[in-house]
Scaffold this motif. Structure first.
Motif, PDB file in Angstrom:
ATOM      1  N   SER A   1       0.844  -1.193   0.000  1.00  0.00           N
ATOM      2  CA  SER A   1       0.000   0.000   0.000  1.00  0.00           C
ATOM      3  C   SER A   1       0.877   1.239   0.000  1.00  0.00           C
ATOM      4  O   SER A   1       2.077   1.166   0.313  1.00  0.00           O
TER       5      SER A   1
ATOM      6  N   ARG B   1     -12.066   6.174  -1.762  1.00  0.00           N
ATOM      7  CA  ARG B   1     -11.544   4.864  -2.165  1.00  0.00           C
ATOM      8  C   ARG B   1     -12.653   3.861  -2.434  1.00  0.00           C
ATOM      9  O   ARG B   1     -13.755   3.956  -1.907  1.00  0.00           O
ATOM     10  N   THR B   2     -12.315   2.895  -3.269  1.00  0.00           N
ATOM     11  CA  THR B   2     -13.202   1.783  -3.570  1.00  0.00           C
ATOM     12  C   THR B   2     -12.359   0.520  -3.622  1.00  0.00           C
ATOM     13  O   THR B   2     -11.157   0.577  -3.938  1.00  0.00           O
ATOM     14  N   GLY B   3     -12.951  -0.597  -3.295  1.00  0.00           N
ATOM     15  CA  GLY B   3     -12.171  -1.822  -3.294  1.00  0.00           C
ATOM     16  C   GLY B   3     -13.028  -3.064  -3.272  1.00  0.00           C
ATOM     17  O   GLY B   3     -14.246  -3.016  -3.062  1.00  0.00           O
TER      18      GLY B   3
ATOM     19  N   ARG C   1      -7.584  -2.379  -3.726  1.00  0.00           N
ATOM     20  CA  ARG C   1      -8.232  -1.123  -3.373  1.00  0.00           C
ATOM     21  C   ARG C   1      -7.625   0.006  -4.195  1.00  0.00           C
ATOM     22  O   ARG C   1      -6.402   0.089  -4.339  1.00  0.00           O
TER      23      ARG C   1
ATOM     24  N   GLU D   1      -7.492   4.237  -4.652  1.00  0.00           N
ATOM     25  CA  GLU D   1      -7.697   5.455  -3.882  1.00  0.00           C
ATOM     26  C   GLU D   1      -7.489   6.677  -4.770  1.00  0.00           C
ATOM     27  O   GLU D   1      -6.557   6.714  -5.582  1.00  0.00           O
TER      28      GLU D   1
END
Length: 330
Positions: A96, A270-272, A290, A292
């Motif tokens: 990340s 964010r989406t994941g 994920r 962002e």
């Protein structure tokens, strides 16, 4: 007998290191417990009690609630009928951004034991570690933990020469509102966690508050062999946590990194997706990805703000070697 002064100094000098180690261990346990619990929720019930749970979780197809269920109480089939507790071990690799809008990524490998507990109030499951205080067919309210692993400034070019970012432990309440039952397509809910952020670096200090309104969709596949969860949310932070990530104090200012004072506001959107796959009753795989966006962030003008988008991913496995004969009721 008084402790000799050199021994006392040695004890005091090791205290920050012990605090960091404990906080880092807590971060690892929180991360791996949540991941392993996500995978465990897909496990079928074996033995004589292996009947389908009477109601669907937020991820499973709709079903009828047992007549024995008290009005207003909700039973989640992803947990109802599962063992009250499970013990096992898991390993995972995560990558990340070093911090929101950082140019560099950090990669960590974890291998830890885990314990899942599905009590009516006390919980250690895919939603984290904490206490569920309200649980109805529409609304849940709980208090829980989250954590983030540290980042060393020497490994991040924009922060070189600045203090490291320590292990962050978050604690606070969360409200979940169940919005829609989509039948075989799963369920949708709204979540709002509000958490205070504690940093462990040379001691413990509060680093502000965060809030993340988000939509969550969950679904469990046929025979609970697989699960999938999607999220879309926006993370906001007060001025203190924003300063933690984006402030540049005068003593750390350079020609390429001018002094900067951060403001409160949006950190990221964010989406994941998170998924699990059951290999057999004891072994499961899990993974996540994920994306962002920092495009609308409150501190785009900070010299530490380097990218408008980022991504994170991880993969791992969970092995359960012991489980309770007593079943969770909800």
């Amino acid at each position: 007998m008084p402790i000799p002064k050199p021994a006392m100094l040695a004890y005091q000098s090791t205290r920050p290191a012990r605090l960091r180690a404990r906080a880092c261990a807590l971060a690892c346990v929180c991360a791996l417990t949540a991941a392993c619990a996500h995978a465990s929720a897909a496990e079928p019930i074996a033995g004589p009690a292996a009947e389908p749970a009477p109601d669907a979780s937020v991820s499973a197809p709709a079903a009828q609630v047992s007549a024995a269920t008290p009005p207003g109480e909700r039973v989640e089939p992803s947990e109802a009928g599962l063992p009250l507790w499970e013990a096992g071990a898991g390993a995972a690799v995560f990558s990340s951004p070093a911090y929101p809008a950082a140019e560099q990524h950090t990669t960590r490998a974890l291998a830890l034991p885990f314990i899942l507990y599905r009590g009516k109030v006390l919980r250690a499951d895919q939603q984290g570690v904490g206490a569920r205080l309200v649980n109805t067919d529409r609304i849940e309210f709980d208090v829980g933990f989250a954590a983030a692993l540290p980042s060393h400034s020497d490994d991040v070019s924009a922060r070189r020469g600045m203090p490291d970012l320590g292990t962050l432990v978050e604690f606070g309440p969360r409200v979940k509102v169940h919005l829609a039952d989509l039948g075989e397509q799963g369920r949708v809910r709204f979540e709002l966690p509000l958490r205070t952020v504690i940093e462990a670096r040379g001691g413990l200090r509060r680093q502000g508050w965060t809030g993340e309104p988000r939509l969550v969709w969950q679904k469990i596949g046929a025979d609970r062999t697989w699960t999938v969860e999607g999220q879309l949310g926006a993370l906001f932070g007060d001025r203190r946590i924003q300063r933690y990530f984006y402030d540049v104090a005068p003593q750390y200012a350079t020609v390429d990194r001018p002094e900067y004072h951060a403001d409160a506001g949006l950190l990221l959107v964010r989406t994941g997706l998170f998924g699990t796959y059951r290999l057999n009753p004891d072994w499961r795989l899990f993974g996540f990805v994920r994306l962002e966006s920092y495009a609308g962030a409150a501190n785009k003008d900070s010299p530490l703000f380097k990218k408008n988008a980022g991504a994170a991913a991880g993969i791992g496995f969970a092995w359960t070697f012991a489980r309770s004969g007593v079943r969770a009721t909800e």
